[in-house]
Scaffold this active site. Structure first.
Site, PDB file in Angstrom:
ATOM      1  CG  ASP A 199      -0.243  -0.408   2.305  1.00 46.76           C
ATOM      2  OD1 ASP A 199       0.881  -0.336   2.467  1.00 46.76           O
ATOM      3  OD2 ASP A 199      -0.877  -0.858   3.364  1.00 46.76           O
ATOM      4  CG  HIS A 224      -5.251  -2.076   8.860  1.00 48.61           C
ATOM      5  ND1 HIS A 224      -5.301  -0.624   8.984  1.00 48.61           N
ATOM      6  CD2 HIS A 224      -4.129  -2.372   9.580  1.00 48.61           C
ATOM      7  CE1 HIS A 224      -4.429  -0.261   9.499  1.00 48.61           C
ATOM      8  NE2 HIS A 224      -3.357  -1.115   9.903  1.00 48.61           N
ATOM      9  CD  GLU A 229      -8.014   0.843   7.912  1.00 46.55           C
ATOM     10  OE1 GLU A 229      -8.106   0.057   8.528  1.00 46.55           O
ATOM     11  OE2 GLU A 229      -7.339   1.922   7.758  1.00 46.55           O
TER      12      GLU A 229
HETATM   13  P1  PGA Z   1       2.666  -1.316  12.888  1.00 42.80           P
HETATM   14  O1  PGA Z   1       1.356  -1.316  11.860  1.00 42.80           O
HETATM   15  O2  PGA Z   1       3.570  -2.213  12.289  1.00 42.80           O
HETATM   16  O3  PGA Z   1       3.119   0.075  12.818  1.00 42.80           O
HETATM   17  O4  PGA Z   1       2.059  -1.466  14.084  1.00 42.80           O
HETATM   18  C1  PGA Z   1       0.881  -2.524  11.439  1.00 42.80           C
HETATM   19  C2  PGA Z   1      -0.299  -2.244  10.739  1.00 42.80           C
HETATM   20  O5  PGA Z   1      -0.766  -1.384  10.377  1.00 42.80           O
HETATM   21  O6  PGA Z   1      -0.407  -3.079   9.644  1.00 42.80           O
END
Ligand code: PGA
Length: 251
Positions: free
Chosen positions: A74, A147, A152
């Protein structure tokens, strides 16, 4: 038949990251021996930083990425590549600038596609994945809201790469990095759940107490759009790599 993903609880985030880096290294070497490229799906966020550090270390010891093609999950819409918070910057500073990957083999969704071109851009991203032979191994993190990528809560499992709106939990989690929630981009391009589920193998990293509850939910039988990570229960070869804290609520 739905199948709850396998999970391994490691003594530390570093140990989990090292184990996944070893798996990736073996995959690259075995595909190279067959004279075939390795196609990796990659994630950003705090969680995979140690994984990328370990892959850089393995590269310094001789692992080559010349035969590797990557597709990132993404990217935010509307910020430039040069923005320090862009995933383009993240991937280059943590991994791509430190290994011998061929720049043409790197794919990260383009953050500056004009709205009117988004749909065709997303289709072309999807087509590039197919033309590369599909993803051999996908790396995922998980948001506190469940997510995967920017799929989401409420995301459909039928949707491939697309433009989407960020959820309020996701915006809050990104607020600090952007210097306040109002500066967090509201939209992103993401591989869809459908894209993710076509990967031949899926690995999900989750570390820390803050992820324990959502990891437990993702690994409880029952697929629901409210927790997109539960869609992984419909994949045949998914493994969660956890530290003690993230695995604390698993029996
Ligand atoms: P993070 O995010 O590794 O910063 O905890 C994970 C995600 O949102 O997929």
């Amino acid at each position: 038949m739905p199948k709850v993903p396998a999970f391994h609880i490691f003594p530390s985030a570093k140990a989990a990251s090292t184990a996944l880096a070893d798996e990736i290294s073996q995959l690259i070497r075995s595909r190279e021996a067959e004279e075939r490229p390795t196609v990796l799906g990659l994630a950003t966020g705090n969680t995979p930083i140690q994984l990328y550090a370990e892959l850089v270390r393995l590269h310094e010891e001789g692992l080559s990425f010349r035969n590797v093609v990557t597709f990132n999950l993404d990217e935010y819409i509307g910020i430039s590549r040069e923005n320090p918070e862009s995933y383009w910057q993240f991937m280059h500073s943590h991994l791509f600038d430190r290994i011998d990957i061929v720049p043409e083999n790197i794919h990260i969704p383009e953050s500056t596609v004009l709205s009117k071109n988004l749909e065709s851009y997303c289709s072309s991203y999807e087509r590039q994945i197919t033309e590369a032979g599909g993803i051999d191994l996908q790396v995922l993190g998980i948001g506190r809201n469940g997510h995967i990528g920017f799929n989401e809560p409420g995301a459909s499992p039928e949707v491939a790469t697309h433009a989407t709106e960020l959820n309020s939990v996701t915006i809050d989690d990104a607020a600090q990095a952007f210097g306040g929630a109002t500066h967090v981009p509201r939209r992103a391009i993401t591989m869809g759940v459908k894209t993710i589920l076509t990967a031949r193998r899926i690995t999900l990293l989750a570390f820390g107490t803050g992820k324990a509850g959502i990891v437990e939910r993702a690994l409880t039988p029952g697929i629901t759009a409210k927790v997109p990570a539960t869609y992984l229960q419909s994949h045949h070869d998914t493994t969660f790599f956890l530290d003690q804290e993230a695995g604390a609520q698993l029996a």
